[in-house]
Design an enzyme around this catalytic site. Structure first.
Site: not given
Ligand SMILES: Nc1ncnc2c1ncn2[C@@H]1O[C@H](COP(=O)(O)OP(=O)(O)O)[C@@H](O)[C@H]1O
Ligand SMILES: Nc1ncnc2c1ncn2[C@@H]1O[C@H](COP(=O)(O)OP(=O)(O)O)[C@@H](O)[C@H]1O
Ligand SMILES: [Mg+2]
Ligand SMILES: [Mg+2]
Lengths: 358, 1117
Positions: A249, A333, A335
């Site tokens: 990001c 993202h 995660e």
């Protein structure tokens, strides 16, 4: 209490302020249907009031293990409906109470779909939650028009850790983590990948980040306008070529700039848990979690930088790779939290890269 | 890699007749599949026995075989068409099972045809619960403790492992037929026995119970690149233990955290990959234990399912269409998102509304049925509603059921015996939601209700809020309702007419109050992306956004005493176009008496309207249907079919209240300053004649509100519907009708009955599907009926007709344009009058009925249509006795038989009627009387197998759930096929057991001789046997059940009887007969309950022995 959302351009939406106070920030929307707590505590949302497009919010309450950081960073919650009775055997309280404790304003009973479509067409913009108590609408409109734009705002200082700290000592590889407002779930994933982490504040110089004891450098997500962080950019640039680097990001955008590229503000950004990303290396689609208002401008990138991932809907860059150096980055993202786990393997990819280059 | 190029022609398998567990959702999926295939220029072949479906309309496939879904027929179709592949995944369990049969019998290999969508191995892994369990273990995913039994012994061993309660589920049965929950040894043994019997593989799964856990479903699609995505997540409000098909469900999942949901998503992906469904959709069910978040995999359906239909409508993502494209080799990212058009199908839809589905039951039709909900599906239909809150969607859905509920407080207000609350909460039935509401209203706590129902507390809290709102509303008269409260109430889904009850006013007064306060519904798009992208498709639902309030109207307002311009953004999108347009009202939830056939009519009408250059707008609330596909009509409003919702759409489309659309910021042009010209206008009117009784009920109120009805005017509707008025019409046109009378009390009824003399046919006025109709033979019977029926008909008068015994029934459908009448079709019933038209087999052309009678009936029909002033379709039923045709009833609308007649004659009669409604005369259209292109028999299927213990006898009350069609050159062939398609394979040899009533003894010898000639042996009960012997036939006498042993039932059990022909003997022998019929049903021995059918069956047997041929309807006539 009756209240209004007043956009900088003077547009007004009606709603109610159940907590009895207002506030301000850039109005952005996310289409994630669950995960309000992760979203509100994600430092990348600092300075933003989040419009949840899914109408029912707060259903399962608040859970300690859902925090992405120590506190909510979003400056407001914009929603259609707020549940005051949490329903979950393990919840530790209700969303409204938690927001009240942190003085985060809520505008509920809002036509979130109308707002979303407006932001989609007119672009995200600064705005105010203006309650009856705050005075006349007119005064509110005047204030809204004076609000600063997100472009040009540097917010990492607010959300980054103050001092260096370690995680998972004894992990296979030692990795420096530059904290521009990192999410807990990223740290969890890095630790789960067996890495020994040293997390540094946002303004740490390259000399420390690229120290020889490190097998790799990780650049975190973070809020605000990447273009407003020349310092960070320079330090990241200085690390290039010294060790394997993985950025997510904001980290991805900083790398893009360090490579000599430019970033630009997307009209309304990508925020949600259903964003399709085309992995150009495998030809497959990953459904990803995303939260970004800025993107790297492809035309501005030098030849040795390869685009590895694209957003399927608008073709914007979702992943980059240096063709000569062990460096890669993702705009989305991996995660998740909240969101699908399709992109989890990215962390393993980082480990493999370090294996190869150490 | 783009699509496969080796596929030139594909055979799509349909799901056959509508039955419990397999309804018209597969008409939706099959229709989408055909569309997807044809877009690719692939030759499409369809095999489906159901004529009431849209997919079997001639235009939908290149070759349409309306033939039985049996291996034999499939083989003939494969030989005739030589397709490259079969798509078995859009026709439900029926199609999947047939495909597997074809695979295992070697037919596929022999003909070199492959399956696309799912391979046999994958289907096995997904469907065979044993393989599936093993697979889950390998994946490290939990399934319920338990195992498989092939006999009672094994079952008893497993019981030791599972303990009570234990869940018993037969393998490979539809909607869990034969499954159940056993709390004690006795129940255990019965259910196991039944399960072993019903399972095609004689195998039952016996599992530990996880009753009360949360239940979830994920709809997943996968492409050849192994891209997997979850299209929709569904949460069951009713916990584990109630079949998902019978559960109230919500989309998306509401009460899980992201980590919990993602674990389920990861599991779903692992499952679809391991099972190896290459392409297309699958449905995976999970259970989650709230305390521990433990997740258990319940099952997977490796095909498009009921829930896929729901998911498609809930998200706007056309699962069946996409699944078909994927089966052709497309990748998800290569397919467009049909709703946004600008994005791709590779993404996961997100909702910005809440969807609620509620099943629709018809237990009232089967009084003896076990009404407790469990692991076996019992509902016959469902409704779906969308709202911007759970409360709103829930109350809209409740209204959509058409069971008289205005909302949650519902029709049962004051009718529930709260003394029995606990029991009704613990033992789930069709009404549990209302027990919950009234329990909360009576002050029981959410905690207590949760303990008893295991319903997740959040849902209960939401319902409790509705209770509280009801209380607050009750404290105001309509004209004092505060704006904030009224707004809150509307947003919580309260209807005007319901609020009217609370505030002792009228619906109109509440509506007026709303207007005065500036409260108007807003219309939102279903766009798959929560507004992130502009959507092109007007698939809309109504909701209530923050009121504009009296102070604002339109784009901008000048703040008092200020030069400051600010803009409010309005909340409706997709403003009406200014094209000429017509609204078609749909038929609501499937139920016995009103099913897919009416959706078929609506879709035919919509297409005709579109083809005439008029915008077709459809309103319906049934997620299973083709009509609610976003691209069937020009505009779809997914709304309940009640006056308030329909009128609001009419107003909007007519442009009324157009100021509400000022500053429309939607896709049609972005935000704009200043008022825009009023949208809408050019609304030609509303069609109320295609959706069955549902829209017909709305015709009155709409007419009263000044809404133009297209086609048949209200006066004609009333003349036909109101028995009093209809009686006069018939008299005036001197068309014979059974003598009749009305009564509101037993004494009145007695007098009428005396006048008509017994037997008489009794029924409440104004009911569909022969609800609560009966034939009574004496005063006692009449008294009993009056006591019960008056309750059902809530004090509307009861009708008594002279019952015409043994009469020939005829069904006729006509279209009238005011000057001319054309006969669409004239059907002769096979069973005599007295068996509901919806339940009797019927043949077109009307064979065996004298020409003179047919002409007379057509003449009556013309006379009636013209006199009533019908514009469009009308259906009449006649009973012919002693050369006189008595008119039984007129339905001033499209009837159940129209789709069947359309298939038989090759004319889209509903379309013709729609064009008439738009002003195109029959002459202009160039339509003439329908000409049957072959002999076609309509067959019917009954849900008796789902309701053990229910007497499968037929009468004037409709009980069938679906229909099939048999097409042949001779009556025998057509009838044989229709029986085959309905799952009644007639025996070709063996012994026939006869027991008939005295009236039938006259025709008995004719039948018996035929049977003997066919080589059947005869056995019969005393009286019947005597008749047979008197004409010199050899017959084995056997005891009635109560006469001694071995009796009829023993013979059935011992397999000594292959065919039962039993015409009811009346009350005396009732017990005896019903036990015979029930046994026959259990043992799947064909049992015909009337002589005409039996005679017809003899012809059928002859053809069954010979070669049967199959033809595509496109090749007929
Ligand atoms: N072990 C169990 N304990 C309690 N309820 C169960 C169990 N297994 C299944 N059920 C219930 O039975 C229903 C039907 O089971 P399922 O496996 O889905 O069969 P079907 O093929 O008929 O859908 C489920 O929806 C669930 O509510
Ligand atoms: N007078 C009658 N004599 C014999 N059978 C009748 C008579 N009236 C009705 N029936 C039988 O009852 C069935 C249902 O009656 P009908 O008037 O068609 O009600 P519905 O509105 O349910 O179709 C008919 O199909 C017919 O078989
Ligand atoms: Mg199931
Ligand atoms: Mg009828």
């Amino acid at each position: 209490m009756r209240a209004h959302l007043i956009l900088k351009d003077g547009t007004i939406f009606r709603g109610r302020a159940p907590l009895g106070f207002g506030g301000g920030g850039e109005a952005v929307f996310t289409t994630a249907m669950v995960g309000y707590q992760e979203i509100l505590t994600d430092p990348s949302f600092a300075g933003q009031m989040v419009c949840m497009t899914f109408p029912e919010q707060g259903i399962y309450g608040i859970h300690a293990d859902l925090n992405e950081s120590g506190r909510p960073w979003a400056t407001g919650l914009l929603c259609r409906r707020l549940s005051f009775v949490p329903d979950h055997t393990r919840s530790e309280g209700d969303l409204a109470g938690w927001l009240k404790r942190h003085r985060i304003p809520v505008l509920s009973e809002l036509d979130t779909r109308a707002l979303t479509q407006y932001l989609r067409d007119q672009g995200s913009q600064p705005s105010l939650i203006w309650t009856e108590a705050d005075g006349s609408l007119e005064a509110g409109v005047a204030q809204a028009k004076a609000l600063p734009d997100m472009t040009g705002q540097a917010l990492c200082a607010e959300v980054s850790c103050r001092d260096r700290y370690e995680l998972n000592p004894g992990g296979a590889f030692r990795v420096a983590v530059l904290d521009g407002g990192i999410k807990q779930s990223i740290l969890r994933q890095l630790v789960a990948a067996g890495l020994h982490l040293e997390v540094f504040p946002w303004d740490t110089p390259a000399t420390e980040l690229a120290h020889k004891r490190f097998h790799g450098l990780f650049l975190s997500n973070g809020p605000g306008d990447p273009a407003a962080l020349p310092g960070m950019q320079a330090e990241v640039g200085a690390c290039i070529g010294q060790l394997p680097i993985f950025g997510i990001c904001l980290g991805h955008q900083l790398l893009g700039q360090a490579f000599g590229g430019r970033t630009f503000k997307l009209k309304f950004g990508h925020r949600g848990a259903n964003q399709p990303v085309h992995d150009l290396m495998t030809g497959r689609i990953e459904i990803t979690a995303q939260n970004h208002g800025f993107a790297v401008d492809e035309a501005s990138l030098p030849a040795e930088i390869e685009v590895t991932h694209r957003h399927l809907s608008d073709g914007t860059i979702e992943g980059l790779r240096h063709t000569k150096l062990p460096i890669f980055s993702l705009q989305h993202h991996p995660e998740a939290s909240p969101g699908p786990h399709d992109a989890h393997p990215a962390f393993q990819r980082f480990v493999e890269l370090m294996k190869k280059h150490n | 890699m783009p699509k496969r190029t080796d596929l030139k022609s594909v055979l799509v398998l349909g799901s056959g007749p509508i039955q419990i567990g397999q309804a018209c959702e597969f008409d939706y999926s099959g229709t989408q599949a055909l569309k997807a295939l044809r877009e690719e220029g692939i030759r499409t072949i369809l095999l489906n026995s159901n004529p009431a479906s849209i997919m079997t309309d001639p235009g939908r496939a290149d070759a349409t075989y309306i033939e039985p879904l049996t291996l034999g027929v499939l083989e003939k179709v494969l030989e005739a068409e030589r397709p490259d592949a079969i798509l078995p995944t859009v026709g439900g369990q029926t199609a999947l099972n047939l495909a597997m049969e074809a695979h295992e019998s070697g037919l596929l290999q022999r003909t070199g045809v492959t399956l696309i969508g799912a391979q046999p191995e994958a289907i096995k892994r997904g469907e065979d619960r044993q393989l599936f369990k093993a697979l889950m273990d390998d994946l490290g995913l939990e399934t319920c403790r338990g195992g498989f039994a092939h006999n009672m012994g094994e079952a008893r061993d497993l019981l030791k492992l599972t303990g009570f309660p234990s869940i018993i589920r037969p393998s490979f049965t539809l909607g869990g037929s034969g499954g159940g929950i056993a709390y004690n040894v006795e129940e255990f043994e019965t259910i196991v026995a039944r399960g072993l019997d019903l399972s095609p593989t004689k195998q039952v799964l016996i599992e530990e119970s996880i009753l009360g856990w949360k239940e979830f479903e994920l709809e997943v699609v996968r492409d050849l690149d192994d891209n997997v995505e979850v299209i929709c997540s569904i949460e069951n409000l009713d916990p584990m233990g109630i079949h998902t098909g019978d559960s109230i469900t919500v989309a998306p999942i509401l009460t899980l955290t992201d980590p919990e949901y993602q674990r389920m998503r990861d599991a779903a992906m692992a499952v679809i990959r391991a099972v190896g469904v290459e392409t297309g959709g699958s449905n995976i069910q999970f259970a989650l234990e709230p305390e521990t978040s433990r997740i258990i995999v319940i099952e997977m359906n490796p095909r498009v399912s009921r829930s896929s239909a729901l998911a498609s409508k809930a998200t706007g993502f056309p699962i069946a269409w996409v699944a078909t494209k994927l089966a052709l080799g497309y990748r998800l990212w290569e397919l467009p998102n049909a709703i946004t058009r600008m994005t791709k199908a590779a993404f996961e839809p997100v909702l910005d509304y809440v969807v609620v589905k509620i099943p629709r039951f018809t237990f009232e039709k089967f009084p003896q049925a076990d009404k407790v909900l469990g692991t076996q599906m019992k509902s016959v239909g469902e409704v779906m509603a969308l709202g911007r809150s759970f409360q709103e969607a829930l109350q809209k859905a409740v209204r959509s059921l058409e069971e008289g509920h205005k909302g949650l407080s519902g029709a049962l207000e004051g009718k529930l015996d709260l003394g029995r609350l606990k029991e009704h909460l613990i033992i789930p039935g069709a009404q549990r939601l209302f027990w919950v509401y009234h329990g909360l209203k009576a002050g029981h706590s959410v905690e207590e209700l949760h303990r008893l129902t295991k319903i997740t507390p959040w849902f209960l809290h939401e319902i409790e809020e509705i209770v509280v709102l009801e209380g607050r509303l009750r404290s105001f008269p309509v004209d004092r309702l505060p704006v904030d409260l009224l707004e809150k109430a509307k947003r919580a889904g309260f209807a005007d007419d319901q609020i009217a009850v609370f505030c002792s006013g009228t619906e109109a007064e509440v509506a007026a109050r709303r207007d005065a306060l500036g409260l108007h519904p807003a219309y939102k798009r279903v766009d798959t992306c929560a507004g992130e992208f502009k959507a092109e498709t007007p698939y809309l639902y109504g909701t209530w956004e923050t009121a504009a309030g009296a102070e604002v109207h339109g784009a901008s307002l000048r703040l008092k005493g200020s030069a400051q311009e600010v803009r409010y953004v309005e909340t409706s999108e997709a403003p009406p176009t200014d094209r000429p347009k017509a609204i078609v009202l749909g038929s609501g939830p499937n139920r016995i008496g009103q099913g897919v056939e009416f959706d078929c009519c609506c879709v035919q009408a919509v297409e005709a309207i579109r083809a005439s250059g008029v915008e077709a707008i459809l309103i319906n609330c049934n997620p299973e249907t083709v009509s609610t596909d976003f691209d069937t009509s020009d505009r779809l409003y997914f709304e309940p079919l009640t006056y308030e919702h329909v009128k609001a759409v009419v107003d909007r489309e007519a442009g009324a209240g157009a100021e509400a659309y000022h500053a429309e910021h939607g896709p049609e042009g972005g935000a704009q300053e200043g008022p825009r010209k009023a949208a809408g206008g050019h609304l030609l009117g509303v069609f109320a004649q295609f959706g069955g009784q549902t829209p017909l009920k709305l015709a009155g109120p709409l007419h009263a509100a000044g809404v133009k009805l297209l086609g048949t005017p209200l006066s004609a509707i009333l003349d036909a519907e109101d028995r009093e008025r209809f009686g006069q019409v018939l008299k005036r046109l001197d068309i014979p009708a059974p003598q009749w009378g009305m009564a509101t009390s037993f004494t009145e009824a007695l007098e009428v009955a005396k006048r008509l003399d017994y037997p008489v046919m009794v029924r409440p006025s104004f009911v569909l599907g022969g609800r609560a109709m009966a034939v009574v033979f004496d005063d006692a019977g009449l008294e009993k009926y009056m006591r019960e029926a008056v309750a059902v008909s809530n004090d509307q008068p009861v009708l008594l007709d002279r019952f015409l015994e043994g009469a020939q029934e005829l069904d006729i459908d006509v279209v009238c344009d005011g000057e001319q009448v054309v006969i669409a079709g004239l059907l002769a019933h096979i069973e005599e009058a007295g068996i509901h038209s919806g339940d009797s087999y019927a043949v077109i052309p009307a064979l065996g009925v004298p020409e003179g009678i047919l002409e007379m009936v057509k003449e009556y029909a013309r006379r009636l249509a013209l006199d009533l002033g019908v514009l469009g379709l009308m259906n009449l039923q006649f009973a012919v006795k002693d050369g006189i045709a008595y008119c039984l009833e007129a339905n001033p609308r499209a009837s159940r038989t129209v789709p069947f007649v359309s298939k038989a004659t090759g004319v889209d009669w509903a379309g013709v009627a729609a064009r008439v409604g738009l002003g195109q005369s029959l002459r202009q259209q160039g339509v003439t009387d329908g000409v049957p292109r072959a002999v076609s028999v309509k067959g019917v299927v009954f849900p008796f197998a789902k309701f053990p213990g229910v007497d499968p006898v037929l009468g004037p009350e409709m009980k069938s759930t679906g229909e099939v069609m048999g097409i042949g050159e001779t009556f025998g062939e057509a009838y044989a096929k229709s029986l085959l398609a309905a799952g009644i394979p007639l025996p070709l040899s063996g012994t026939v057991f006869l027991t008939v009533n005295d009236a039938d003894k006259v025709r008995l010898p004719e039948l018996a001789h035929k049977l003997v000639a066919l080589g059947f042996g005869l056995c019969a009960t005393e009286g019947t046997a005597r008749t047979l012997e008197s004409v010199g036939l050899k017959v084995r006498k056997i005891f009635k059940v109560n006469e001694g042993r071995p009796n009829a039932v023993d013979l059935l059990k011992n397999g000594e009887v292959q065919w039962v022909i039993n015409t009811p003997l009346g009350r005396a022998a009732f017990f005896d007969e019903s036990s015979i019929r029930k046994e026959a049903l259990r043992l799947k021995i064909p049992c015909l309950t009337n002589l005409s059918a039996a005679l017809a069956a003899c012809e059928a047997v002859e053809t069954l022995r010979g070669e049967m041929t199959v033809r595509a309807i496109q090749s007929l006539g």
